[in-house]
Design an enzyme around this catalytic site. Structure first.
Site, PDB file in Angstrom:
ATOM      1  N   SER A   1       0.855  -1.190   0.000  1.00 21.56           N
ATOM      2  CA  SER A   1       0.000   0.000   0.000  1.00 21.56           C
ATOM      3  C   SER A   1       0.886   1.233   0.000  1.00 21.56           C
ATOM      4  CB  SER A   1      -0.871   0.007   1.260  1.00 21.56           C
ATOM      5  OG  SER A   1      -1.399   1.301   1.521  1.00 21.56           O
TER       6      SER A   1
ATOM      7  N   TYR B   1      -2.158  -1.011  10.279  1.00 22.58           N
ATOM      8  CA  TYR B   1      -2.332  -1.428   8.883  1.00 22.58           C
ATOM      9  C   TYR B   1      -1.114  -1.044   8.046  1.00 22.58           C
ATOM     10  CZ  TYR B   1      -3.910  -1.428   4.044  1.00 22.58           C
ATOM     11  OH  TYR B   1      -3.995  -1.631   2.691  1.00 22.58           O
TER      12      TYR B   1
END
Length: 258
Positions: free
Chosen positions: A152, A165
């Protein structure tokens, strides 16, 4: 005259996709199948996988569904054994299963911390452990194999309340760089894909109100990427000449600043 290989450049390849029941995984499985790969789709939701296989086959592709939770190491190994037995092993693995559950660290959402670590890190490693021998073997035979891990943009940049995350994704990117050095000499290409905001089910699992409000605001101020945008990139990576390895690909919505 168009040759068969230029229309279906992945013909003869076996591509395993995790997190294939929705979003990036689902779109990428369809793309890889359209390019000629025999896709093996892994996820927990058997019904969703069944629909995906039907769609791939209707479009002239080949697909096999295996319902599996990637956090279950034995189940992942069993899936890998089945891929080896039925299809001769995988030469492309898109390691994509993941979950995003942001919350301020002071909320002490320890269950959600663990869920993200279990899936985004341990699940990722279970897939790497089960399929790397197949990738190495395939690369020795064919001259190329691919391991693509979904990271990400959060691996690079700061997103308040997304700490756990984004830390799991920093793990994915850093791991991928190291694996590339280990496996590259054996003709296994390793790539980390780092998307910005993509419109998928990922956002629907978010329970924290502040993060939900931020995501809703982001949707109004810019056009998000679609799963198909990322799938096109996976297809591009897989069809490059064996000598070419894009080690890290950042895919951002045009309107997302960082």
């Amino acid at each position: 005259m168009t040759t068969h290989s230029s229309v279906r450049p992945l013909a003869g390849r076996v591509a395993v996709v995790t997190g294939a029941s929705s979003g990036i995984g689902e779109a990428s499985a369809e793309k890889l199948a359209a390019l000629g790969a025999h896709v093996v789709v892994l996820a927990r939701r058997a019904e969703r996988l069944g629909d995906l296989v039907a769609r791939v086959e209707k479009n002239g592709g080949q697909a096999l569904a295996i319902a599996v939770d990637v956090t279950d190491k034995a189940a992942v190994q069993a899936a890998a054994d089945r891929v080896a037995a039925e299809l001769g092993g995988a030469d492309l693995v898109f390691n994509n299963a993941g979950v995003m559950l942001p919350a301020p660290i002071e909320e002490l959402a320890t269950d959600q911390w663990q869920q993200q670590i279990d899936l985004n890190i341990t699940g990722l490693m279970n897939v790497i452990g089960a399929f790397t021998p197949q990738l190495v073997e395939a690369a020795a035979e064919r001259g190329v194999a691919d391991l693509v891990n979904t990271s990400s943009i959060g691996a690079q940049n700061i997103f308040p309340t997304f700490a756990v995350y984004t830390a799991t994704k920093a793990y994915v990117t850093h791991l991928s760089r190291h694996l590339r050095v280990e496996l590259g000499p054996k003709n296994v290409r390793v790539a980390a894909i780092e998307p910005g905001i993509v419109g998928t089910e990922l956002q629907s699992h978010v329970t924290d109100e502040g993060a939900r409000a931020w995501l809703a605001g982001a949707r109004e101020t810019m056009e998000w990427l679609t799963p198909q945008d990322v799938a096109e990139t996976i297809g591009f990576l897989a069809t490059l000449p064996p000598r070419v390895n894009l080690q890290q690909v950042t895919i951002m919505p045009t309107g997302q600043p960082s």
